[in-house]
Design a protein around this motif. Sequence first.
Motif, PDB file in Angstrom:
ATOM      1  N   ASP A   1       3.852  -1.438  10.274  1.00  0.00           N
ATOM      2  CA  ASP A   1       2.614  -2.216  10.123  1.00  0.00           C
ATOM      3  C   ASP A   1       1.798  -2.123  11.417  1.00  0.00           C
ATOM      4  O   ASP A   1       0.573  -1.939  11.379  1.00  0.00           O
TER       5      ASP A   1
ATOM      6  N   GLN B   1      -1.892  -0.616  11.596  1.00  0.00           N
ATOM      7  CA  GLN B   1      -3.035  -1.430  12.041  1.00  0.00           C
ATOM      8  C   GLN B   1      -3.762  -0.789  13.226  1.00  0.00           C
ATOM      9  O   GLN B   1      -4.992  -0.845  13.305  1.00  0.00           O
TER      10      GLN B   1
ATOM     11  N   HIS C   1      -4.578  -0.518   4.124  1.00  0.00           N
ATOM     12  CA  HIS C   1      -4.146  -1.883   3.797  1.00  0.00           C
ATOM     13  C   HIS C   1      -4.595  -2.271   2.391  1.00  0.00           C
ATOM     14  O   HIS C   1      -3.866  -2.933   1.656  1.00  0.00           O
TER      15      HIS C   1
ATOM     16  N   HIS D   1       5.395  -4.915   3.299  1.00  0.00           N
ATOM     17  CA  HIS D   1       4.035  -4.598   3.731  1.00  0.00           C
ATOM     18  C   HIS D   1       3.939  -3.333   4.595  1.00  0.00           C
ATOM     19  O   HIS D   1       3.076  -2.482   4.375  1.00  0.00           O
TER      20      HIS D   1
ATOM     21  N   CYS E   1       1.633  -0.077   3.613  1.00  0.00           N
ATOM     22  CA  CYS E   1       0.372   0.248   4.298  1.00  0.00           C
ATOM     23  C   CYS E   1       0.483   1.488   5.184  1.00  0.00           C
ATOM     24  O   CYS E   1      -0.486   1.858   5.834  1.00  0.00           O
TER      25      CYS E   1
HETATM   26 FE   LIG Z   1      -0.797  -5.184   8.169  1.00  0.00          FE
END
Ligand SMILES: [Fe+2]
Length: 383
Positions: A194, A198, A263, A277, A281
């Motif tokens: 993640d 990001q 996302h 998650h 993503c």
């Molecule tokens: Fe995230």
Amino acid sequence: MEWTYHNPVKVTFGVEAYRSISCYVGDRKALVISTTGFVNRGGLDSLKEILGDKIAGVVSNVRPNPDVEDMAQLCADSHQYNFDVIVAIGGGSVIDAAKILGAGMGSWGETPATIRDFLSNGAKVNSGGIKPVIAIPTTAGTGSEVTPFATIWDNSLHKKFSIDNPGLYPEVAIVDPKLTYSLPELHTITTGLDAVSQAFESIWNRKASPATIAIATQSLSYSLKALPLLVWDIRDEKARNELMAASLLAGLAISQTRTGIAHSISYPLTAHYGLPHGLACSFTLPAILEFNLQHDDGRFAQLASSLGKSGTEELVVCLKRLLGECKIYMRIREYIPSSIAVISLLKEMFVPERANNNMIPIDYKIVQFFLEKSLESGIDALH
Ligand SMILES: [Fe+2]
């Protein structure tokens, strides 16, 4: 070139930073919010040692990916205590739930219906109701401790509320890598991915600025090195420290830019299949990177150079290798039956608001291309 950067969260980072929490609570009474796992691992005992009678109450039943029913329970459980500040200690789910609770205290009731209304209206803070949050992450990935975002799910409708509201910024983030030292392998990898996702999504973002690109680049310089080391040896404390720094920095970057299409693609996979998650993503990142590289305005060449790569092609290779080392498709396959199951969610995955965050516009067809490209050697090949 015009840009602004504003993040009001006071951040303290370091091994043992956790021990400074009493200074940040000050003379206030704290409601501690966490998980049963944190309590079972003995975390509450050390927190009680540090905070003593500053603790007004403890609510430790926050579940992963909290939904409106969980929020109603959390609100009801919290209202029995008299407190001035919320201490949220846990992963992104705990911190997100605490942020919504802090924004909503005194301004909304305790039923799923009123919470849906509150979230549908963007969790507008009632000035009389807000309670500040001291966020202490125990995973290295979401960066929620420094963002104004919170994700709350509505499991009955297989959807989510993505709240973006400056009132959700925590007051303080205490980021202590030591709290992640006992995190199991799966959790370490999924949350770490993640952070990688990001940081990339902040770099190829329409709202990227020199500040966010510099922060996200530093985040990737940590995570792209630390995550493979942790796959090799989960006890590598130096890599743990660097992954925690990567998570924090990626959070600071997306606090300004938000995330993007990777996302957007992830959320239906988590809502329908419970896919963690970080896996959801990150599996599309190479396809999105290769697409955006065709429109490089210099930011990727600079990123590759800053990361010590010979060029942008090596950046793609490095990202693909990372996903391979994390065995991402093998892990995804445990949750998702086939590529067809993924493609069938395409309509839900395309959210124009997120797609428009990409550095150049992308439409529905391009998102379909990202998915097909990501899946062609992925899930089905392993069946
Ligand atoms: Fe995230």
